[in-house]
Structure formats: C-alpha cells, structure tokens
Scaffold this motif. Structure first.
Motif, PDB file in Angstrom:
ATOM      1  N   ALA A  53      80.198  53.148  47.994  1.00  0.00           N
ATOM      2  CA  ALA A  53      80.507  54.494  48.499  1.00  0.00           C
ATOM      3  C   ALA A  53      82.001  54.649  48.743  1.00  0.00           C
ATOM      4  O   ALA A  53      82.589  55.698  48.448  1.00  0.00           O
ATOM      5  CB  ALA A  53      79.723  54.761  49.774  1.00  0.00           C
ATOM      6  N   ALA A  56      83.765  54.914  45.354  1.00  0.00           N
ATOM      7  CA  ALA A  56      83.523  56.233  44.767  1.00  0.00           C
ATOM      8  C   ALA A  56      84.433  57.282  45.393  1.00  0.00           C
ATOM      9  O   ALA A  56      85.069  58.075  44.680  1.00  0.00           O
ATOM     10  CB  ALA A  56      82.057  56.614  44.949  1.00  0.00           C
ATOM     11  N   GLU A  63      78.911  58.112  43.120  1.00  0.00           N
ATOM     12  CA  GLU A  63      78.505  56.740  43.413  1.00  0.00           C
ATOM     13  C   GLU A  63      77.815  56.069  42.222  1.00  0.00           C
ATOM     14  O   GLU A  63      77.958  54.862  42.023  1.00  0.00           O
ATOM     15  CB  GLU A  63      77.591  56.704  44.640  1.00  0.00           C
ATOM     16  CG  GLU A  63      78.338  56.984  45.941  1.00  0.00           C
ATOM     17  CD  GLU A  63      77.493  56.690  47.176  1.00  0.00           C
ATOM     18  OE1 GLU A  63      76.572  55.845  47.093  1.00  0.00           O
ATOM     19  OE2 GLU A  63      77.753  57.306  48.229  1.00  0.00           O
TER      20      GLU A  63
END
Length: 347
Positions: A53, A56, A63
């Motif tokens: 996460a 990303a 993700e």
C-alpha cells in the motif's frame, strides 16, 4: 515405404524450460523498465522498507500493479521481504537508486528508447544485413546526432564506469603517463582510470558535441586538470592526436566493419611513440564462434544498430600485427561492457 527409417526406442524428450526462458526474456527486461520508470528502487531506498500500500501511494499506482511489480522484482532478486513490506537488495540499492555514483537507470532508459525498438525488428536486420534500428522516417546516427547524444552517453556511463574499474584492475597502467581515449564518449574510462592511477593524465577524443558532454562529467568528477576533451573525428581527421604513450579503444571497434577497424588501427600505430601501448577493451567472441553469450548477443546488437559486430581476440591480433604492432596478448576479466582486453606495443 520400405525405405522409411523404423521408429527408434522411445526416449524422454528434453526439458523445454530453457526455451521458455529464452522466449520470455523480454518480460524480464521490461519488468526492470517498469520498475525504474516508477522510481521504485529510489522510493524504497528513501523509505528503507515499505508495504504494498505504501509503495502504491508513493509511486502513484494502484495496489494491484504495485504488488505484481514487487513480486516480479523479488523473484528477480532486486527487492526482498522485510516483515510486512519490501526493501531493496544490495544490487538494487547500489545501482538502481537515483543519485548514486553508478546509477544504471539511465542505461535502462537508453535501452528502452534507443536499442529495444531495433530489436523488435531483429529479423529484418538479419534478412537485410542492415541496422533495423533505423526506420524510413528516422535514420539519425546516434554518434553524430546532437539531439540524442545525451541519452546515449548518459545511458552508457555507468556500464562504462564499472567496466573501466575492472579493466584498471586487470591491466597494469601504472607506467602510462598520457592516455588517449579514442571515441571516449562521456569520459567514464578516463575518470575511473585516473582515480586508480594518480600519475595518469588522459585525453577524451570524440566529436565536438560529445566532448562538451564529457567536459561536464569531468568537471563534476573534479578531474579537469588531468582529463582533457579533444574534439575531432577519428575517421575524418587525417591523424589522431599525438603526445600520448597509450591509446584506448573501448567498445569502439565493434561498431565498425573490418576495413574501418584496420584503418583506425593504422592511425593508432602512427600516433604512438616507440614502445607505446594500445588497449582494445571489448566483449570478445570466442575464437571458435560458440560464445560467450554476452559477446554473442552484443554482436547481434551491433547487427541491429550498426555496421559492425563483435570480433575474436584472434581477429584483433591479426589486424594489429598487420598494422605493425607486436607483443600482442589478451588479458581476460569480467565486466558488463567487456570480457577482456587485447594489448599490443609499437616496436
């Protein structure tokens, strides 16, 4: 039907894994391209470690693709697990973090923008015996194009720098005082060799716009008093600059055909004093033409991109002796841009 060969005993077929790996080689290179385009390794270096996460959000993707790219990079040995997250492996942290001395990101981008387009038409190069990097709309020579030179030389710099360090360890240049680097590009060899040998001074001999680029690299390295650019054209100029006791041809001769290479070696012979040293640093093809793989693939890259190919130590030896050199020998080493150097002296 009587002359048909009867079926032999059933045998286990060879494994197809190796062919699948070969066919999928593009997937590996493009995984590296995607990760570098995202600045993944620079981000992880700054964070130390990060979850999917966090990656990303940090590199600006969803993700799902972040997880897929991280998994691929982990499988390639570029990142590794750190608790719930990922961090760079030593090789990624050393070579793939922006701002590091031997950052390979520019090399990856150079291949993406300069080399891979021709490789996607490699069969065209094989069938036509012409560089497939050129298109009907774009026949710009990378060596003479001022617009594309920075991409090319920035890309080659880390590869050349690492190779120069290996050359400097394998070949003793302690007795050399003035080195002429013919086609020296971004001056990576000169910078690294001068760092290793405090008594060495070097001249980068290349096209004017390339010398401007080299001067920036030399200045940034703090070596302007020992490394000097010398603008010129080693084919158009009647003679090479004199006043040097050694000449380096690094990753130069694979760009040209035999006639051009013999012409260049003749100029090197005339430019050197008696006892002068010539060093040819290249990915050398085995004399029996069965490899090694890196030299064989680079030779195919020359088919895609130039009128040259990678040559054997034996071929270089024959050309050197014909040009007047003696004491020809080969020193082997391992580096990304070369697997050996062919050395010769002017008697």
């Amino acid at each position: 039907m009587d002359d048909l060969i009867p079926p032999g005993p059933e045998t286990e077929p060879p494994a197809a894994d190796v062919l699948a790996q070969m066919a999928q080689g593009l997937l590996v290179s493009q995984t590296l391209v995607a990760a570098e385009d995202l600045d993944l390794f620079t981000f992880l270096s700054a964070k130390g470690a990060a979850t999917v996460a966090e990656v990303a959000a940090g590199v600006g993707v969803d993700e799902r693709p972040a997880e897929i790219v991280l998994t691929a990079c982990a499988a390639l040995g570029l990142v590794e697990r750190d608790g719930a997250g990922f961090r760079n492996t030593p090789v990624a942290d050393h070579y793939l973090v922006r701002g590091r001395p031997y950052f390979f990101g520019d090399y990856i981008r150079m291949l993406r923008d300069h080399a891979f387009t021709g490789w996607m038409r490699v069969t065209e190069a094989v069938r036509s015996n012409r560089p497939s990097r050129w298109t009907a709309e774009q026949r710009e020579d990378i060596f003479t194009s001022e617009n594309r030179a920075k991409l090319f030389w920035d890309g080659l710099y880390p590869l050349s720098a690492v190779t120069a360090r290996a050359l400097g360890e394998a070949v003793d240049l302690g007795g050399v005082t003035r080195l002429l680097d013919v086609g020296g590009g971004g001056a990576a060899f000169d910078i690294e060799l001068c760092r290793r040998y405090p008594g060495l001074r070097a001249t980068v001999y290349d096209l004017p716009h390339v010398c401007e680029h080299a001067a920036e690299r030399i200045g940034a390295a703090g070596l302007s008093e020992r490394v000097s650019p010398h603008p010129g054209d080693f084919f158009a100029d009647e003679e090479l600059p004199d006043g040097h006791d050694a000449i380096l041809l690094s990753m130069i001769m694979h760009d040209w055909d035999e006639a051009r290479n013999r012409e260049l070696l003749g100029k090197c012979f005339r430019a050197l004093p008696r006892g002068g040293l010539l060093v040819i640093s290249e990915l050398l093809v085995d004399d029996d033409r069965t490899g090694p793989l890196d030299a064989a693939l680079m030779s195919l890259n020359m088919l895609v991109a130039t009128w040259g190919r990678n040559y054997t130590a034996g071929e270089y030896g024959d050309w050197l002796r014909a040009a007047g050199f003696d004491d020809v020998r080969t020193v082997r080493f391992r580096a990304p841009g070369a697997n050996g150097a062919v050395l010769a002296r002017k008697p």
